[in-house]
Design a protein around this motif. Sequence first.
Motif, mmCIF file in Angstrom:
data_model
loop_
_atom_site.group_PDB
_atom_site.id
_atom_site.type_symbol
_atom_site.label_atom_id
_atom_site.label_comp_id
_atom_site.label_asym_id
_atom_site.label_seq_id
_atom_site.Cartn_x
_atom_site.Cartn_y
_atom_site.Cartn_z
ATOM 1 N N LYS A 1 -0.730 8.012 -3.919
ATOM 2 C CA LYS A 1 -1.603 8.423 -2.794
ATOM 3 C C LYS A 1 -3.082 8.262 -3.107
ATOM 4 O O LYS A 1 -3.870 7.813 -2.276
ATOM 5 N N LEU B 1 1.870 2.468 -3.333
ATOM 6 C CA LEU B 1 0.852 2.888 -4.309
ATOM 7 C C LEU B 1 0.789 4.414 -4.363
ATOM 8 O O LEU B 1 1.090 5.088 -3.373
ATOM 9 N N GLY C 1 0.808 -1.221 0.000
ATOM 10 C CA GLY C 1 0.000 0.000 0.000
ATOM 11 C C GLY C 1 0.839 1.267 0.000
ATOM 12 O O GLY C 1 0.536 2.228 -0.701
ATOM 13 N N PHE C 2 1.927 1.251 0.781
ATOM 14 C CA PHE C 2 2.765 2.443 0.863
ATOM 15 C C PHE C 2 3.422 2.779 -0.473
ATOM 16 O O PHE C 2 3.851 3.904 -0.688
ATOM 17 N N ARG D 1 -4.435 4.786 -2.436
ATOM 18 C CA ARG D 1 -4.164 4.107 -1.155
ATOM 19 C C ARG D 1 -5.416 3.723 -0.380
ATOM 20 O O ARG D 1 -5.374 2.839 0.465
ATOM 21 N N VAL E 1 -4.706 -5.187 -4.122
ATOM 22 C CA VAL E 1 -3.837 -4.009 -4.049
ATOM 23 C C VAL E 1 -2.789 -3.987 -5.167
ATOM 24 O O VAL E 1 -2.482 -2.921 -5.712
ATOM 25 N N VAL F 1 -6.305 0.135 -0.006
ATOM 26 C CA VAL F 1 -5.536 -0.739 0.876
ATOM 27 C C VAL F 1 -6.219 -0.903 2.236
ATOM 28 O O VAL F 1 -6.130 -1.967 2.862
#
Length: 235
Positions: free
Chosen positions: A34, A32, A29-30, A37, A224, A40
């Motif tokens: 913003k 991806l 997720g981090f 996100r 994700v 996630v």
Amino acid sequence: MELTSTQETILWAGTIGMALGAIVIAMIGFRLPKAERHHVTASFFVCAIAACAYYAMAIGIGSITVNGYEIFFARYADWVLTTPLLLLGLVTVGIAAVAGGEAGRERAGLIGFVIGADILMVVTGFIAALRNGHDDKWVWYAISCVFFLLVLWAVYGPVKEYVSSTMKPLYVRLLTILTVLWLIYPVLWALGTEGTGTLSLTGEIAVFAVIDVLAKVGFGILLVTGVGKAAKHVA
Ligand code: RET
């Protein structure tokens, strides 16, 4: 209740699998963009909630005895929270963003339909488990199946119509995996201790653990990573 050491080991493996799943999903997720996100969040909490439910079951506080039957209430507490989140994850992949207005409200209504039917599926399934040993158990089971069919009808019907052509392949892939895995639950329930008792408790715990990890961690990772690829494609 007293669990055998094999049952305990499986439930511990489930706990670790779900916790690792939550960590992996958060890490993906981090990376991806913003704007993507939000996809996630649901998948992360699905795994985090299941890790807690599995931990409770592993230490022997996830079940109660009703009418002489063992009921793993932790499963239903898990499902009532995680299945709506899984569906929310699927539906938000599918339904394109709208600026609001009538179309937005229509889509919000559809999400309400899917989640409402899903919650009733789990709650009536729980009542069926509580009614083990009584004639109306299978009536509650049948009611739960009807709500399950309503969920499937909505995600294959009206929700699918809203899916944009860019997201369609991912939506269809996730939907197919979800359908195949989710269909196992009512079958396993019917064969397991809450149903006909055809399967041993250990067998039931083991199969549930495998499909739970696939339906939560596997599904979440596919979602994700799929969203990430689709975002790159559009950019
Ligand atoms: C029950 C029994 C009654 C009939 C039906 C059921 C369906 C349960 C489902 C559960 C899905 C759980 C998931 C968990 C995630 O890991 C309650 C077993 C229809 C579909 C996906």
